[in-house]
Design a protein around this motif. Structure first.
Motif, short mmCIF file in Angstrom:
data_model
loop_
_atom_site.label_atom_id
_atom_site.label_comp_id
_atom_site.label_asym_id
_atom_site.label_seq_id
_atom_site.Cartn_x
_atom_site.Cartn_y
_atom_site.Cartn_z
N ILE A 35 0.84 -1.20 0.00
CA ILE A 35 0.00 0.00 0.00
C ILE A 35 0.87 1.25 0.00
CG2 ILE A 35 -1.67 1.33 1.34
CD1 ILE A 35 -3.12 -1.04 0.45
N GLU A 36 1.91 1.25 0.82
CA GLU A 36 2.79 2.42 0.91
C GLU A 36 3.50 2.67 -0.42
OE1 GLU A 36 2.93 -0.19 3.09
OE2 GLU A 36 2.11 0.72 4.89
N THR A 37 3.99 1.61 -1.05
CA THR A 37 4.69 1.76 -2.32
C THR A 37 3.72 2.16 -3.42
OG1 THR A 37 6.34 0.14 -1.63
CG2 THR A 37 6.20 0.62 -3.99
N LEU A 38 2.51 1.62 -3.40
CA LEU A 38 1.49 2.01 -4.38
C LEU A 38 1.21 3.51 -4.28
CD1 LEU A 38 -0.61 1.23 -6.54
CD2 LEU A 38 -2.20 0.77 -4.66
N PHE A 39 1.10 4.00 -3.06
CA PHE A 39 0.89 5.43 -2.83
C PHE A 39 2.03 6.25 -3.45
CE2 PHE A 39 1.78 9.14 -0.14
CZ PHE A 39 0.60 9.85 -0.31
N LEU A 40 3.26 5.84 -3.20
CA LEU A 40 4.42 6.55 -3.74
C LEU A 40 4.47 6.48 -5.27
CD1 LEU A 40 7.14 5.46 -1.15
CD2 LEU A 40 5.99 7.68 -1.31
N LEU A 41 4.16 5.31 -5.82
CA LEU A 41 4.13 5.17 -7.28
C LEU A 41 3.09 6.10 -7.90
CD1 LEU A 41 4.32 1.28 -7.71
CD2 LEU A 41 5.97 2.95 -8.59
N CYS A 42 1.93 6.16 -7.29
CA CYS A 42 0.86 7.02 -7.81
C CYS A 42 1.26 8.49 -7.77
CB CYS A 42 -0.43 6.80 -7.01
SG CYS A 42 -1.17 5.19 -7.31
N LYS A 43 1.86 8.91 -6.68
CA LYS A 43 2.31 10.30 -6.58
C LYS A 43 3.39 10.57 -7.62
CE LYS A 43 2.73 12.69 -3.01
NZ LYS A 43 2.97 13.40 -1.78
N TYR A 44 4.36 9.68 -7.74
CA TYR A 44 5.48 9.88 -8.65
C TYR A 44 5.04 9.88 -10.11
CZ TYR A 44 10.09 9.40 -10.75
OH TYR A 44 11.21 9.60 -11.50
N LEU A 45 4.11 8.98 -10.45
CA LEU A 45 3.66 8.86 -11.84
C LEU A 45 2.42 9.71 -12.13
CD1 LEU A 45 4.16 5.01 -12.18
CD2 LEU A 45 5.57 6.82 -13.22
N ASP A 46 1.91 10.40 -11.11
CA ASP A 46 0.74 11.27 -11.25
C ASP A 46 -0.45 10.52 -11.83
OD1 ASP A 46 -0.68 13.64 -10.94
OD2 ASP A 46 -0.19 14.32 -12.97
N VAL A 47 -0.80 9.42 -11.17
CA VAL A 47 -1.92 8.58 -11.59
C VAL A 47 -2.66 8.12 -10.34
CG1 VAL A 47 -0.57 6.44 -11.61
CG2 VAL A 47 -2.53 6.66 -13.12
N SER A 48 -3.93 7.83 -10.47
CA SER A 48 -4.69 7.39 -9.30
C SER A 48 -4.48 5.89 -9.04
CB SER A 48 -6.19 7.67 -9.49
OG SER A 48 -6.76 6.75 -10.39
N ALA A 49 -4.57 5.54 -7.78
CA ALA A 49 -4.49 4.12 -7.40
C ALA A 49 -5.66 3.36 -8.00
CB ALA A 49 -4.46 3.98 -5.89
N ASP A 50 -6.83 3.99 -8.03
CA ASP A 50 -8.00 3.35 -8.63
C ASP A 50 -7.74 2.96 -10.08
OD1 ASP A 50 -9.42 3.53 -6.29
OD2 ASP A 50 -10.75 5.12 -6.97
N TYR A 51 -7.06 3.83 -10.81
CA TYR A 51 -6.76 3.52 -12.21
C TYR A 51 -5.79 2.34 -12.29
CZ TYR A 51 -5.31 3.72 -17.01
OH TYR A 51 -5.04 3.38 -18.31
N LEU A 52 -4.70 2.39 -11.53
CA LEU A 52 -3.72 1.31 -11.58
C LEU A 52 -4.30 -0.03 -11.16
CD1 LEU A 52 -0.38 2.85 -10.24
CD2 LEU A 52 -0.94 2.22 -12.58
N LEU A 53 -5.22 0.02 -10.23
CA LEU A 53 -5.83 -1.23 -9.74
C LEU A 53 -7.02 -1.70 -10.59
CD1 LEU A 53 -5.68 -0.47 -5.93
CD2 LEU A 53 -4.18 -1.99 -7.23
N GLY A 54 -7.38 -0.91 -11.59
CA GLY A 54 -8.48 -1.30 -12.47
C GLY A 54 -9.85 -0.99 -11.91
N LEU A 55 -9.92 -0.12 -10.91
CA LEU A 55 -11.20 0.22 -10.30
C LEU A 55 -11.90 1.36 -11.03
CD1 LEU A 55 -10.10 -0.03 -6.57
CD2 LEU A 55 -11.36 -1.73 -7.91
N SER A 56 -11.14 2.13 -11.80
CA SER A 56 -11.72 3.20 -12.61
C SER A 56 -10.91 3.35 -13.90
CB SER A 56 -11.75 4.53 -11.85
OG SER A 56 -10.50 5.16 -11.88
N ASP A 57 -11.46 4.08 -14.83
CA ASP A 57 -10.77 4.27 -16.10
C ASP A 57 -10.07 5.61 -16.19
OD1 ASP A 57 -11.41 1.78 -17.09
OD2 ASP A 57 -13.33 2.44 -17.88
N TYR A 58 -9.90 6.29 -15.05
CA TYR A 58 -9.17 7.56 -15.03
C TYR A 58 -8.54 7.79 -13.67
CZ TYR A 58 -14.10 8.50 -14.16
OH TYR A 58 -15.40 8.40 -13.79
#
Length: 67
Positions: free
Chosen positions: A44-67
């Motif tokens: 969870i902590e690394t996912l948060f950092l990845l999302c901030k660094y790549l400027d993308v939502s966790a929901d998008y990366l996890l397939g929960l939303s399309d944006y």
């Protein structure tokens, strides 16, 4: 396996290299590669950092939303 596909898509769009991400987030290059191949998933902590660094939502990366 949405994470693997979306993570690879975001990496490609960002133009960032695995080495850059690994250095910026204090991860090993192998760890980032394991995320790319679907061998492992980030904490969870690394996912948060990845999302901030790549400027993308966790929901998008996890397939929960399309944006």
């Amino acid at each position: 396996m949405k994470f693997k596909e979306r993570f690879n898509e975001v990496l490609k769009q960002s133009g960032k290299k695995q080495t850059e991400i690994a250095l910026a987030l204090n991860l090993s290059k192998q760890c980032v590669n394991d995320y790319r191949t679907g061998k492992t998933f980030p904490s969870i902590e690394t996912l948060f950092l990845l999302c901030k660094y790549l400027d993308v939502s966790a929901d998008y990366l996890l397939g929960l939303s399309d944006y």
